[in-house]
Design an enzyme around this catalytic site. Structure first.
Site, PDB file in Angstrom:
ATOM      1  N   CYS A 338      22.471  -7.345 -19.494  1.00  0.00           N
ATOM      2  CA  CYS A 338      20.997  -7.836 -19.625  1.00  0.00           C
ATOM      3  C   CYS A 338      20.602  -6.327 -20.293  1.00  0.00           C
ATOM      4  CB  CYS A 338      20.410  -7.889 -18.259  1.00  0.00           C
ATOM      5  SG  CYS A 338      21.099  -9.054 -17.341  1.00  0.00           S
ATOM      6  N   LEU A 339      21.287  -5.193 -19.882  1.00  0.00           N
ATOM      7  CA  LEU A 339      20.506  -3.808 -20.335  1.00  0.00           C
ATOM      8  C   LEU A 339      20.800  -3.354 -21.858  1.00  0.00           C
ATOM      9  CD1 LEU A 339      21.451  -1.663 -17.051  1.00  0.00           C
ATOM     10  CD2 LEU A 339      18.855  -2.332 -18.005  1.00  0.00           C
TER      11      LEU A 339
END
Length: 346
Positions: A338-339
């Site tokens: 996600c990052l």
């Protein structure tokens, strides 16, 4: 002409990268308390260091003060500064997979292009998000790349690619009326095909409990080669994830690729449930990042960590498997995939 008509497509994550892009965590809805923000630094910087061992890391800084902090942490944690770029690109939050650029490649012409999908913080949940929405354009200008604007909402964590014409996604997310209520499923598929350069859209039904994105595919099912997926399963019938993950497994078993073959399906356990202040967090081993040299996997301090790492290693025998504790990072409702957003070479 659409990117697809011009010969562009979104490559699989194992395609060689020039870099991986991040937006450095800051105080926002994800990291609202100063203490919580600082507690993620050890794991976050271990993540940056692991990426930097085989490719560049480009970290969006919101301003000069933020840029100075990032450079200080790079030195503090012993990261090779020659492997890191820290451009000032104002942003609201840290989830670069979703607000970052979608890089397309054209192997015939040796060109690259960025898709600037619209971004509304998962259905308007976390305003403001105006700076995040501009990140793809800022990066396109930074890299001197052309960009195209489809004009609809789309997030990188909602789509998973095999690099051979297939994209996986979830109905719970992309068909949610908080994204593109004016579009039908067929119309969304048309956008995916035209702007990601794919031929086929395959749909699972659900996401995992605690996922505020409404069910991103990168928490449940990941391609590990062009015809094989890792998918998380929950064996405890009393767990909230048991039924939705059972449904997703049934969905995957019914799918056929463009060549008519079924998917090779490898099951990956879910970690023990992770709670914070009584809230179930979206912990999943599927939220790993593929880099040029390693697979960076979130782990949670439970016995299933070892099992998950061994399964993932079997899927990527040429990569180093790096497990990094994500129990602080998952508090922000996301993890390493996600990052990050990969920038492929062509």
């Amino acid at each position: 002409m659409t990117p697809k008509q011009q010969g562009f497509f979104f490559p699989a994550e194992w395609h060689t990268h020039r870099a991986t892009w991040l937006s450095f965590p800051q105080s926002s809805d994800s990291w609202d308390y100063g203490e919580r923000l600082e507690r993620i630094y050890p794991s976050y910087m271990a993540f940056v260091k692991a990426i930097s061992e085989s490719e560049k890391v480009c970290i969006n800084a919101k301003d000069e003060t933020h840029q100075a902090l990032i450079l200080t942490l790079i030195e503090k944690y012993g990261i090779d500064k020659n492997q890191v770029e820290v451009p000032i690109h104002p942003n609201n939050d840290s989830w670069c997979r979703d607000h970052g650029p979608a890089f397309l490649i054209n192997p015939e012409t040796k060109q690259r292009m960025i898709v600037e999908w619209g971004y509304n913080a998962w259905g308007g949940k976390y305003p403001p998000y105006d700076d995040d929405d501009q990140i793809p354009v800022r990066i396109a200008k930074y890299l001197n790349l052309p960009y195209v604007v489809p004009g609809i909402i789309m997030e990188g964590g909602s789509v998973e690619f095999n690099g051979k014409g297939t994209v996986l996604t979830s109905k719970s997310c992309l068909l949610n009326p908080n994204r593109n209520p004016h579009l039908s499923q067929a119309q969304i598929e048309e956008f995916l095909c035209n702007y990601y350069g794919v031929e086929q859209v395959l749909w699972v039904t659900e996401g995992i409990v605690g996922d505020d994105t409404d069910g991103h595919i990168d928490d449940t099912t990941r391609f590990v080669n062009e015809d094989t997926v890792l998918t998380v399963v929950e064996n405890d019938e009393n767990d909230e994830n048991f039924l939705p993950l059972k449904q997703n497994l049934e969905d995957l078993k019914a799918m056929r690729l463009l060549n008519g073959k079924p998917l090779n399906i490898i099951e990956l356990p879910m970690p023990d449930a992770v709670y914070d202040s009584g809230v179930r967090l979206p912990a999943s081993y599927a939220n790993f990042l593929i880099t040029n040299g390693s697979i960076i996997v979130p782990i949670y301090g439970c016995e299933k960590d070892k099992i998950a790492l061994e399964i993932i290693q079997d899927c990527f025998p040429k990569h180093k498997i790096v497990g990094i504790d994500a129990t602080e990072i998952i508090w922000g409702l996301g993890s390493f995939h996600c990052l990050s957003q990969q920038e492929p070479i062509v």
